[in-house]
Scaffold this active site. Structure first.
Site, PDB file in Angstrom:
ATOM      1  N   ASP A  98      83.391   1.860 -10.632  1.00 35.88           N
ATOM      2  CA  ASP A  98      83.677   3.247 -10.961  1.00 35.88           C
ATOM      3  C   ASP A  98      82.800   3.610 -12.150  1.00 35.88           C
ATOM      4  OD1 ASP A  98      85.204   5.737 -11.116  1.00 35.88           O
ATOM      5  OD2 ASP A  98      86.805   4.605 -10.143  1.00 35.88           O
ATOM      6  N   ASP A 206      82.901   9.232 -11.053  1.00 33.97           N
ATOM      7  CA  ASP A 206      84.056  10.034 -11.447  1.00 33.97           C
ATOM      8  C   ASP A 206      83.658  11.471 -11.816  1.00 33.97           C
ATOM      9  OD1 ASP A 206      86.973   9.642 -12.190  1.00 33.97           O
ATOM     10  OD2 ASP A 206      86.226  10.459 -14.076  1.00 33.97           O
ATOM     11  N   GLU A 264      82.573  11.787  -6.830  1.00 37.19           N
ATOM     12  CA  GLU A 264      83.839  12.532  -6.775  1.00 37.19           C
ATOM     13  C   GLU A 264      83.567  13.945  -7.281  1.00 37.19           C
ATOM     14  OE1 GLU A 264      88.386  12.582  -8.510  1.00 37.19           O
ATOM     15  OE2 GLU A 264      86.682  12.233  -9.821  1.00 37.19           O
ATOM     16  N   HIS A 336      93.944   6.819  -5.919  1.00 35.74           N
ATOM     17  CA  HIS A 336      94.877   6.620  -7.031  1.00 35.74           C
ATOM     18  C   HIS A 336      95.341   7.945  -7.641  1.00 35.74           C
ATOM     19  CE1 HIS A 336      91.003   7.333  -8.742  1.00 35.74           C
ATOM     20  NE2 HIS A 336      91.533   7.504  -9.934  1.00 35.74           N
ATOM     21  N   ASP A 337      94.794   9.062  -7.181  1.00 33.30           N
ATOM     22  CA  ASP A 337      95.188  10.377  -7.707  1.00 33.30           C
ATOM     23  C   ASP A 337      96.063  11.159  -6.733  1.00 33.30           C
ATOM     24  OD1 ASP A 337      93.610   9.982  -9.996  1.00 33.30           O
ATOM     25  OD2 ASP A 337      91.843  10.867  -9.045  1.00 33.30           O
TER      26      ASP A 337
HETATM   27  C1  GLC Z   1      89.046  11.455 -11.789  1.00 26.79           C
HETATM   28  C2  GLC Z   1      89.851  10.205 -11.614  1.00 26.79           C
HETATM   29  C3  GLC Z   1      91.170  10.395 -12.281  1.00 26.79           C
HETATM   30  C4  GLC Z   1      90.923  10.626 -13.744  1.00 26.79           C
HETATM   31  C5  GLC Z   1      89.960  11.770 -13.991  1.00 26.79           C
HETATM   32  C6  GLC Z   1      89.412  11.727 -15.365  1.00 26.79           C
HETATM   33  O1  GLC Z   1      89.594  12.538 -11.133  1.00 26.79           O
HETATM   34  O2  GLC Z   1      89.951   9.879 -10.282  1.00 26.79           O
HETATM   35  O3  GLC Z   1      92.034   9.312 -12.096  1.00 26.79           O
HETATM   36  O4  GLC Z   1      92.133  10.909 -14.388  1.00 26.79           O
HETATM   37  O5  GLC Z   1      88.848  11.730 -13.136  1.00 26.79           O
HETATM   38  O6  GLC Z   1      88.567  10.621 -15.533  1.00 26.79           O
END
Ligand code: GLC
Length: 561
Positions: A98, A206, A264, A336-337
């Site tokens: 990540d 991320d 992402e 995980h979100d």
């Molecule tokens: C992304 C991650 C999440 C995190 C956020 C800030 O959306 O997947 O878990 O809280 O970024 O890093």
């Protein structure tokens, strides 16, 4: 042109904190992952993606990194990491990390330096701004913009030391890095190269479409009932985003073989995604879009909007057709979100859990794109029965609860109703390995309680059961590996107006596949002609008669045309 090996790959996401705890401290660790590599290899996945394992104060469970080139001691050491990497490679699996570089931790030495004085060499590595003109610094409303942070509260934190504010789109312990600064970008690329030279196979990036900001930092639109403005137009797909990703590609990935990059990208549109994922442009291989996981979200974040299948299908259809010629999709229900897929899109009651978990898996995996499985999804793990806010650990849940209940006058119950259904901790309960205490996740006290359903839902029971969700997912992965039409076939949505059936075809040369999933608890007949002689490749329940599907049934047919 690079090798597009990831088109036929399936990725498995590990959330290390909740995967397996080998040393009994209640938190998962790298040794725990090593001990379970055979579970993953047995499933047949091609790539492992590890959520962050770097040193971190763990304010956002590792998405707040204080050292990009080491391993968080809770999880292990660089030596154990190398062992994990070798263990994955030995089983034919790649491993991606990540990459969290929209922000660092406020405890990263870069930020400590930046905050130490207005004349620090690293001052410009983060977004520092004075108070709003004419306002007393540090007083309510004096923040440089009206932006809210993703976890509740203002996106600006006042720092007394120098009398200025720094920007944090997430928690105040996650200051945003300033990508306008050349040294920041060079430092990030150097760090990425260091990991790739160590043997890792790529990155999941991320919130990577937030790294370029409109440097004028304009105020955001205020919506009814919310206390902060929406700053996202100034930082979602900002002015220099493509330039930054192309530069990263050139400095990090060019000349390397068999890498995987996935960005992402909350709020990304199909048109933008085409640009991001066109191999000729050299940006990223694929993106995570959010349209389908926001389909059951309304304007009021504290109202549950029931999922409409026609809406969900329209979204997938838009992405499938939009990236048909150029670019590539990633496919996911879970991470995980997000809450657990079977509880959200299926039916997690004892009667339908197994069938519906398999059905939604079938529908997702038969689309065109690279599927991502989140730990526990292959077991049909469900949402957790949260009772009160005290059961949650997630900074997002706690932050939203405080803002909604304390500042915006919502009742605890209405906020809890939504957190129970949508909260991120649903995905973060310990992986359910067996029926022993704490689901076999730890011999200590788990950092988040195991779901009480682990005596029935666990990996050990499923390894031995050919009808389990685990073995069904294994077949789905095998099908992708063996049937080129699953990888490359053209996608055509059928029955777009049907609220119960999700149906589509995939066609490659003379091979055509028909996929139907019944998203309901009733028997439903699909009105689709021409498939009576087709071969049934896969079904989660006994073969149907004709195209009459049992509740939550999924079927995949193949014919030659
Ligand atoms: C992304 C991650 C999440 C995190 C956020 C800030 O959306 O997947 O878990 O809280 O970024 O890093």
């Amino acid at each position: 042109m690079t090798d597009l090996w990831w088109k036929s790959a399936v990725v498995y996401q590990i959330y290390p904190r909740s995967f397996a705890d080998a040393d009994g401290d209640g938190m998962g660790d790298l040794r725990g992952i090593i001990e379970h590599l055979d579970h993953l290899a047995g499933l047949g996945v091609d790539v492992l993606w590890l959520s962050p394992i770097y040193p971190s104060p763990q304010d956002d469970n590792g998405y707040d990194i204080s050292d990009y080139q080491n391993i968080e001691p809770i999880f292990g050491t660089l030596e154990i990491f190398d062992e994990l990497l070798a263990g994955a490679h030995a089983r034919g699996m790649k491993l991606i990390m990540d990459l969290v570089v929209n922000h660092s931790s406020d405890e990263h030495p870069w930020f400590a330096d930046s905050r130490s004085s207005a004349s620090s060499d690293k001052r410009d590595w983060y977004w520092w701004r004075p108070a709003r003109e004419g306002m007393e610094p540090g007083t309510p409303g004096a923040e440089p913009t009206n932006w809210g942070s993703a976890f509740g509260g203002s996106a600006w934190e006042y720092d007394e030391k120098t009398g200025e504010y720094y920007l944090h789109l997430f928690s105040k312990k996650q200051p945003d890095l300033n990508w306008e600064n050349d040294e920041v970008r060079s430092a990030v690329y150097e760090m990425m190269n260091w990991w790739l030279d160590r043997g890792v196979d790529g990155f999941r990036m991320d919130v990577i479409n937030m790294i370029s900001k409109d440097t004028s930092l304009p105020d955001g639109r205020l919506t009814a009932g919310s206390s902060y403005g929406d700053g996202s137009p100034a930082y979602i797909n900002g002015p220099r985003i493509h330039e930054f990703l192309q530069e990263m590609h050139a400095k990090v990935f060019a000349g390397r073989d068999a890498m995987l990059t996935v960005g992402e990208m909350p709020g990304v549109t199909v048109d933008e995604a085409k640009l991001f994922t066109d191999p000729a442009r050299g940006e990223v291989d694929m993106v995570f879009q959010f349209d389908h996981v926001w389909a059951d979200r309304g304007d009021d974040p504290w109202l549950l909007v029931p999922l409409q299948l026609t809406k969900l299908k329209a979204i997938f259809n838009r992405w499938q057709t939009g990236l048909a010629e150029v670019g590539w999709n990633s496919l996911y229900w879970n991470n995980h979100d997000q809450p657990r897929a079977v509880s959200r899109y299926g039916d997690d009651s004892p009667q339908h859990r197994v069938a519906s978990a398999k059905m939604i898996g079938t529908v997702l995996h038969l689309h065109r794109g690279t599927p991502y499985i989140y730990q526990g999804e292959e077991l049909g793990m469900t949402n957790f029965p949260f009772r009160t806010i005290a059961d949650f650990r997630d900074i997002e849940a706690l932050g939203h609860y405080a803002q909604a209940v304390d500042r915006e006058g919502r009742t605890p119950e209405e906020v809890l109703t939504v957190l129970r259904a949508r909260g991120r901790d649903n995905a973060r309960t310990p992986m359910q390995w067996d029926a022993s205490a704490n689901a076999g996740f730890t011999t200590g006290t788990p950092w988040l309680a195991a779901n009480p359903n682990y005596p029935e839902i666990n990996a050990a029971a499923q390894h031995d059961d050919p009808d389990s969700v685990y073995h069904y997912y294994r077949q789905l992965i095998e099908l992708r590996h063996n049937e080129p039409a699953v990888v490359e076939g053209d996608f055509t949505m059928l029955l777009p107006n049907d609220e119960q059936l999700y149906a589509f075809t995939r066609r490659l040369n003379a091979t055509e596949l028909l996929v139907i999933g019944n998203f309901s608890g009733h028997e439903v007949t699909a009105e689709i002609d021409g498939w009576s002689d087709a071969e049934l490749l896969l079904s989660n329940l006994p073969a149907p008669s004709g195209l009459t599907l049992a509740p939550w049934q999924a079927v995949v047919y193949r014919r030659t045309v």
